[in-house]
Design a protein around this motif. Structure first.
Motif, PDB file in Angstrom:
ATOM      1  N   VAL A  68       0.820  -1.212   0.000  1.00 41.27           N
ATOM      2  CA  VAL A  68       0.000   0.000   0.000  1.00 41.27           C
ATOM      3  C   VAL A  68       0.856   1.265   0.000  1.00 41.27           C
ATOM      4  O   VAL A  68       1.809   1.386   0.748  1.00 41.27           O
ATOM      5  N   LYS A  69       0.489   2.193  -0.854  1.00 44.56           N
ATOM      6  CA  LYS A  69       1.193   3.479  -0.964  1.00 44.56           C
ATOM      7  C   LYS A  69       0.677   4.442   0.097  1.00 44.56           C
ATOM      8  O   LYS A  69      -0.529   4.555   0.325  1.00 44.56           O
ATOM      9  N   PHE A  70       1.614   5.170   0.748  1.00 45.90           N
ATOM     10  CA  PHE A  70       1.173   6.160   1.718  1.00 45.90           C
ATOM     11  C   PHE A  70       1.749   7.552   1.459  1.00 45.90           C
ATOM     12  O   PHE A  70       1.353   8.526   2.109  1.00 45.90           O
ATOM     13  N   ALA A  71       2.678   7.674   0.507  1.00 43.74           N
ATOM     14  CA  ALA A  71       3.244   8.987   0.211  1.00 43.74           C
ATOM     15  C   ALA A  71       4.031   8.944  -1.089  1.00 43.74           C
ATOM     16  O   ALA A  71       4.336   7.866  -1.615  1.00 43.74           O
ATOM     17  N   GLU A  72       4.373  10.129  -1.592  1.00 49.15           N
ATOM     18  CA  GLU A  72       5.329  10.285  -2.685  1.00 49.15           C
ATOM     19  C   GLU A  72       6.648  10.738  -2.080  1.00 49.15           C
ATOM     20  O   GLU A  72       6.661  11.413  -1.043  1.00 49.15           O
ATOM     21  N   LEU A  73       7.742  10.417  -2.725  1.00 51.77           N
ATOM     22  CA  LEU A  73       9.048  10.819  -2.210  1.00 51.77           C
ATOM     23  C   LEU A  73       9.142  12.334  -2.074  1.00 51.77           C
ATOM     24  O   LEU A  73       9.767  12.849  -1.135  1.00 51.77           O
ATOM     25  N   ARG A  74       8.518  13.071  -2.982  1.00 50.50           N
ATOM     26  CA  ARG A  74       8.598  14.536  -2.947  1.00 50.50           C
ATOM     27  C   ARG A  74       7.892  15.149  -1.736  1.00 50.50           C
ATOM     28  O   ARG A  74       8.070  16.347  -1.464  1.00 50.50           O
ATOM     29  N   GLU A  75       7.106  14.360  -1.011  1.00 56.25           N
ATOM     30  CA  GLU A  75       6.438  14.870   0.187  1.00 56.25           C
ATOM     31  C   GLU A  75       7.388  14.954   1.380  1.00 56.25           C
ATOM     32  O   GLU A  75       7.025  15.520   2.423  1.00 56.25           O
ATOM     33  N   PHE A  76       8.584  14.412   1.233  1.00 49.41           N
ATOM     34  CA  PHE A  76       9.552  14.434   2.326  1.00 49.41           C
ATOM     35  C   PHE A  76      10.565  15.559   2.126  1.00 49.41           C
ATOM     36  O   PHE A  76      10.898  15.935   1.001  1.00 49.41           O
ATOM     37  N   ASP A  77      11.052  16.094   3.234  1.00 49.25           N
ATOM     38  CA  ASP A  77      12.089  17.123   3.199  1.00 49.25           C
ATOM     39  C   ASP A  77      13.472  16.518   3.054  1.00 49.25           C
ATOM     40  O   ASP A  77      14.379  17.163   2.539  1.00 49.25           O
ATOM     41  N   ALA A  78      13.636  15.295   3.518  1.00 52.33           N
ATOM     42  CA  ALA A  78      14.950  14.657   3.443  1.00 52.33           C
ATOM     43  C   ALA A  78      14.805  13.147   3.315  1.00 52.33           C
ATOM     44  O   ALA A  78      13.849  12.558   3.810  1.00 52.33           O
ATOM     45  N   LEU A  79      15.774  12.570   2.634  1.00 57.11           N
ATOM     46  CA  LEU A  79      15.893  11.123   2.481  1.00 57.11           C
ATOM     47  C   LEU A  79      17.204  10.707   3.124  1.00 57.11           C
ATOM     48  O   LEU A  79      18.272  11.157   2.704  1.00 57.11           O
ATOM     49  N   ILE A  80      17.134   9.874   4.148  1.00 56.71           N
ATOM     50  CA  ILE A  80      18.339   9.404   4.822  1.00 56.71           C
ATOM     51  C   ILE A  80      18.509   7.922   4.532  1.00 56.71           C
ATOM     52  O   ILE A  80      17.627   7.113   4.825  1.00 56.71           O
ATOM     53  N   THR A  81      19.633   7.565   3.963  1.00 56.11           N
ATOM     54  CA  THR A  81      19.909   6.186   3.598  1.00 56.11           C
ATOM     55  C   THR A  81      21.377   5.874   3.868  1.00 56.11           C
ATOM     56  O   THR A  81      22.115   6.740   4.361  1.00 56.11           O
TER      57      THR A  81
END
Length: 265
Positions: free
Chosen positions: A216-229
């Motif tokens: 199930v999808k709950f968001a798009e990546l662009r909805e986040f301010d940061a991606l930590i990996t």
């Protein structure tokens, strides 16, 4: 070694959809007996289904219990959590979901002061109990045993009464085409609610989550301010992040370091 191979095997099968045993043996350079044992383990977790001559990804995408997820990518998850904790300031209010990566953030808040932690994660609550600098707010709700978390309408109602500076959110899978997805339908409502009440949103995922899709999808990546990996993401993700202003933060799994990068306001 086996746990790492199982994680890679699961990711590969989900990406391919279906694959033969011969292909798996060649790709991972192991014997058929080893692949059969690994497939048996993944089938027991309901991640895959055996078919004649091969295996297919389980379309039901049943959630893997938290106790099992905590055994995979341990150093990577710890490094990601340590990096995320660097963006928590004294006096902050943070929302922490019940992911196997986000729970580690609590361990790295020992030097912070007057931090308020909003969470539905039982392991996070337990970890925070020994830190008197943390003010812990528990969402309440119904206990979901597979993830050791609190879910349901009572938990969501509690979250909607609150405000947070930053939400730290985990995910099962990340795809530019299908978005940010999770294997548990009931957990996604909690994740959405935490994102809605927070001024900043940070997505925490290890490198194995990219180019995979869950239930199930709950968001798009662009909805986040940061991606930590824990490793530089594929080039198309980097271009996407540049386009939408999502900050990339890469943690060093061998030696987590303090980030000097400003977070997007």
């Amino acid at each position: 070694m086996k746990l790492h191979r199982l994680q890679q095997l699961e990711t590969y099968i989900k990406k391919q959809g279906s694959v033969s045993l011969e292909q798996l043996c060649q790709h991972f350079d192991v014997s058929k007996n080893t692949i059969r044992r690994d497939i048996q383990t993944l089938e027991a977790r309901r991640v895959v289904k055996k078919v004649y001559g091969g295996v297919v990804a389980n379309s039901e995408d049943a959630p893997i219990p938290l106790s099992q997820r905590q055994l995979t990518m341990k150093s990577e998850k710890a490094a990601i959590a340590a990096k995320a904790a660097e963006f928590v300031r004294d006096g902050d209010i943070i929302a922490l979901d019940a992911g196997s990566t986000t729970v580690h953030i609590v361990e790295y808040l020992k030097t912070k002061h007057r931090v308020t932690l909003i969470t539905n994660s039982i392991p996070a609550i337990t970890a925070a109990a020994g830190n008197d600098q943390l003010h812990v707010i528990v969402t309440g709700g119904d206990l979901l045993h597979t993830t050791n978390s609190l879910v349901g309408q009572d938990a969501i109602a509690m979250l909607k009464r609150l405000n947070a500076h930053t939400a730290f959110i985990a995910a099962t899978s990340v795809s530019l085409e299908k978005g940010i997805t999770n294997s548990s339908l009931i957990e996604t409502d909690i994740k959405k609610a935490m994102m809605e009440i927070s001024s900043r949103r940070m997505l925490l995922v290890d490198h194995s989550k990219f180019d995979t899709v869950s239930l199930v999808k709950f968001a798009e990546l662009r909805e986040f301010d940061a991606l930590i990996t824990d490793a530089p993401p594929p080039s198309e993700y980097r271009l996407y992040c540049e386009k939408y202003g999502v900050q990339e933060v890469v943690a060093d799994a061998s030696q987590p370091q303090v980030s000097s990068l400003p977070i997007k306001k």
